[in-house]
Scaffold this active site. Structure first.
Site, PDB file in Angstrom:
ATOM      1  N   ARG A  60     -35.554  40.200 -20.511  1.00 15.90           N
ATOM      2  CA  ARG A  60     -34.861  39.631 -19.358  1.00 15.90           C
ATOM      3  C   ARG A  60     -33.786  40.594 -18.882  1.00 15.90           C
ATOM      4  O   ARG A  60     -32.962  41.054 -19.666  1.00 15.90           O
ATOM      5  CB  ARG A  60     -34.234  38.283 -19.718  1.00 15.90           C
ATOM      6  N   HIS A 105     -26.457  37.089 -11.364  1.00 20.28           N
ATOM      7  CA  HIS A 105     -25.824  36.838 -12.657  1.00 20.28           C
ATOM      8  C   HIS A 105     -24.320  37.068 -12.512  1.00 20.28           C
ATOM      9  O   HIS A 105     -23.762  38.025 -13.064  1.00 20.28           O
ATOM     10  CB  HIS A 105     -26.420  37.759 -13.721  1.00 20.28           C
ATOM     11  N   ASN A 149     -28.266  32.560 -12.444  1.00 22.41           N
ATOM     12  CA  ASN A 149     -27.910  32.355 -13.844  1.00 22.41           C
ATOM     13  C   ASN A 149     -26.665  31.493 -13.938  1.00 22.41           C
ATOM     14  O   ASN A 149     -25.621  31.822 -13.379  1.00 22.41           O
ATOM     15  CB  ASN A 149     -27.637  33.692 -14.538  1.00 22.41           C
ATOM     16  N   GLU A 150     -26.792  30.372 -14.632  1.00 28.63           N
ATOM     17  CA  GLU A 150     -25.683  29.489 -14.957  1.00 28.63           C
ATOM     18  C   GLU A 150     -24.798  29.154 -13.750  1.00 28.63           C
ATOM     19  O   GLU A 150     -23.608  29.495 -13.702  1.00 28.63           O
ATOM     20  CB  GLU A 150     -24.833  30.104 -16.079  1.00 28.63           C
ATOM     21  N   ASN A 291     -30.170  28.161 -21.196  1.00 26.81           N
ATOM     22  CA  ASN A 291     -29.240  28.972 -21.972  1.00 26.81           C
ATOM     23  C   ASN A 291     -28.480  28.034 -22.907  1.00 26.81           C
ATOM     24  O   ASN A 291     -27.707  27.187 -22.436  1.00 26.81           O
ATOM     25  CB  ASN A 291     -28.245  29.693 -21.064  1.00 26.81           C
ATOM     26  N   TYR A 293     -25.978  27.739 -26.391  1.00 24.25           N
ATOM     27  CA  TYR A 293     -25.143  28.425 -27.365  1.00 24.25           C
ATOM     28  C   TYR A 293     -24.551  27.498 -28.420  1.00 24.25           C
ATOM     29  O   TYR A 293     -24.406  27.886 -29.575  1.00 24.25           O
ATOM     30  CB  TYR A 293     -23.999  29.166 -26.653  1.00 24.25           C
ATOM     31  N   GLU A 359     -31.265  32.340 -22.952  1.00 24.57           N
ATOM     32  CA  GLU A 359     -30.127  32.938 -23.661  1.00 24.57           C
ATOM     33  C   GLU A 359     -29.828  32.111 -24.893  1.00 24.57           C
ATOM     34  O   GLU A 359     -29.855  30.879 -24.853  1.00 24.57           O
ATOM     35  CB  GLU A 359     -28.852  32.986 -22.796  1.00 24.57           C
ATOM     36  N   TRP A 403     -29.686  36.598 -26.910  1.00 22.88           N
ATOM     37  CA  TRP A 403     -28.560  37.253 -26.247  1.00 22.88           C
ATOM     38  C   TRP A 403     -27.744  37.960 -27.325  1.00 22.88           C
ATOM     39  O   TRP A 403     -27.155  37.300 -28.150  1.00 22.88           O
ATOM     40  CB  TRP A 403     -27.691  36.223 -25.512  1.00 22.88           C
ATOM     41  N   GLU A 410     -18.528  41.284 -22.074  1.00 18.98           N
ATOM     42  CA  GLU A 410     -18.705  39.828 -22.107  1.00 18.98           C
ATOM     43  C   GLU A 410     -17.666  39.122 -21.229  1.00 18.98           C
ATOM     44  O   GLU A 410     -16.848  38.320 -21.673  1.00 18.98           O
ATOM     45  CB  GLU A 410     -18.634  39.322 -23.553  1.00 18.98           C
ATOM     46  N   TRP A 411     -17.702  39.506 -19.931  1.00 19.68           N
ATOM     47  CA  TRP A 411     -16.919  38.818 -18.920  1.00 19.68           C
ATOM     48  C   TRP A 411     -15.438  38.806 -19.283  1.00 19.68           C
ATOM     49  O   TRP A 411     -14.876  39.850 -19.569  1.00 19.68           O
ATOM     50  CB  TRP A 411     -17.515  37.432 -18.647  1.00 19.68           C
TER      51      TRP A 411
END
Length: 457
Positions: A60, A105, A149-150, A291, A293, A359, A403, A410-411
């Site tokens: 991806r 994204h 994405n999200e 996604n 987590y 993810e 992921w 990471e943002w």
């Protein structure tokens, strides 16, 4: 492959994350930026070696809107960006790896943000034009597409909490508007693909939705049970319900927003309505992209929540069960069986769709540990839970994407948090990639599965 370096190279335009990072002031951990990151724009061939070393069958990636269209529109196409993504896609296919391409994204072209960004209703048509450009340019080879994405993260963290780009804080108003326009944009793109490209290209299109699994703090409490239902409605249901169930937001979400608006004399119609004159939202996903987590316990807040915002609208408090281990960052409780429960919930709630887990991962913070046995155990556990969902619960899982391939930007956490199966030495100009133990064991899982599949044929 998200913010993949070369932020202003070869004609790329700035994105909202470029702008957000460059503001400084601690918006991103230690003022890290995505200017270089793991530099996949320069070192793509090294990424490809990592993909081949793992034995991946699918990969991806997210294309940068502003690398292809610097001002966000098709008035100016950056051919160097087109050549780069053509090479990436062709290299993957030559390695017998199927690309799943995400169109958006988090990194909106800054030129479009300057015109209102996702709060503007015109964004639906602008995104549709961008999506059609990508379908036309890459769709002869790409068969799995993710439009957005999200969207929950874009809406809430970017426009309610202000901790993600573009850093807007308009509680209870902007997030709903952004989510609404993102759904409208997704629907337009799906309909365009369906009517103009599907017959010739034969691909599938969806949007990637993030969700926790949620259970009541007190399973015997009707208030906690109801709060848990609201929590799921205001997160996963916000975007999945219109696409997979009714074409509109969950009833509990709409009724709660309307009720709280009246109680607080907030702006009328904070949760917009879908127009019958626009392309239908319902049915605009060819598979469910999830996604996942972590998980949460949920309880009713009790009393009258303060203020106008998503938290007060949903009237539910989510907490981490103290018995759950936490990896790296405080929000990331490790709950592998939560994924199985969520997959079953999706099957039962959203008409048994085909599911791709797009993810899922385990983070590392602090000193680099190459012999990452905890992450190894996580992948063993989580994949066993996915297997149970398939074999015992009848969930139609089509694929699983870890992921992530590499440690990356990471943002808001910058480079502090590491999810990669390969460690990246960000201090070195060549951004050396070195496989973690978890990467080697993940490759072993893939190899074992492929051997079993080949032997059964």
């Amino acid at each position: 492959m998200i913010l993949n370096g070369g932020w202003d190279s070869d004609g790329k335009g700035p994105s909202i994350w470029d702008t957000f990072c460059h503001k400084g002031g601690g918006l991103v951990y230690e003022d890290h930026s995505g200017d270089v990151t793991c530099s996949s724009y320069v070192f793509w061939e090294e990424d490809l070696k990592c993909i081949q070393q793992l034995g991946l069958t699918h990969y991806r990636l997210s294309v940068s809107w502003s690398r292809l269209l610097p001002d966000g529109t098709t008035k100016h196409v950056n051919q160097k960006g087109v050549r780069y993504y053509n090479k990436v896609i062709d290299d993957l296919l030559a390695s017998n790896v199927m690309p799943m391409v995400t169109l958006y994204h988090f990194d909106l072209p800054q030129a479009l943000q300057d015109q209102g960004g996702w709060t503007s209703p015109e964004m639906a048509d602008i995104f549709d034009s961008y999506a059609c450009f990508c379908f036309q340019t890459f769709g002869d080879r790409v068969k799995l597409w993710i439009t957005l994405n999200e969207p929950y993260v874009c809406a809430k963290l970017g426009h309610e909490d202000g901790i993600f780009a573009p850093g807007i804080k308009e509680p209870g108003i902007a997030a709903y508007l952004v989510g609404h326009n993102m759904l409208r944009a997704h629907a337009r793109a799906w309909h365009s693909y369906h009517s103009m490209y599907r017959a010739k290209q034969g691909g599938a299109v969806s949007l990637a939705l993030n969700s926790d699994w949620a259970e009541p703090v007190n399973p015997a409490s009707p208030d906690d049970i109801a709060a848990t239902e609201r929590y799921l409605a205001f997160s996963l249901g916000w975007f999945a319900w219109p696409v997979f169930v009714t074409g509109d937001y969950p009833e509990v979400m709409r009724s709660r927003v309307e009720l709280r608006s009246k109680e607080l004399s907030c702006q009328d119609c904070r949760l917009p309505a879908f127009s019958k004159d626009e392309p239908s939202i319902l049915g605009t996903a060819d598979f469910f992209a999830l996604n996942y987590y972590t998980s949460r316990r949920v309880k009713a807040v009790g009393g009258l929540p303060e203020g106008c915002g998503l938290k007060s609208d949903q009237d539910a408090e989510a907490v981490v069960d103290p018995t759950w281990p936490v990896c790296g960052v405080s929000w990331l409780a490790v709950v592998p069986d939560g994924l199985r429960k969520l997959l079953k919930y999706i099957k039962d709630t959203f008409n048994n769709p085909a599911v791709y887990i797009t993810e899922n991962g385990f983070s590392q913070v602090g000193p680099v540990v190459m012999d990452d046995v905890q992450r190894c155990g996580f992948y063993q556990d989580i994949i066993q839970e996915v297997a149970k969902a398939i074999q015992e619960d009848g969930v139609d899982v089509r694929g699983y994407f870890a992921w992530s391939l590499l440690d990356n930007f990471e943002w808001a956490d910058g480079f502090r948090v590491r999810f990669g199966l390969f460690h990246v030495d960000f201090a070195q100009p060549e951004k050396t990639r070195t496989i973690y133990r978890s990467g080697r064991e993940y490759a072993g899982i893939i190899s074992k599965y492929q051997s079993q599949t080949n032997n059964s044929q």
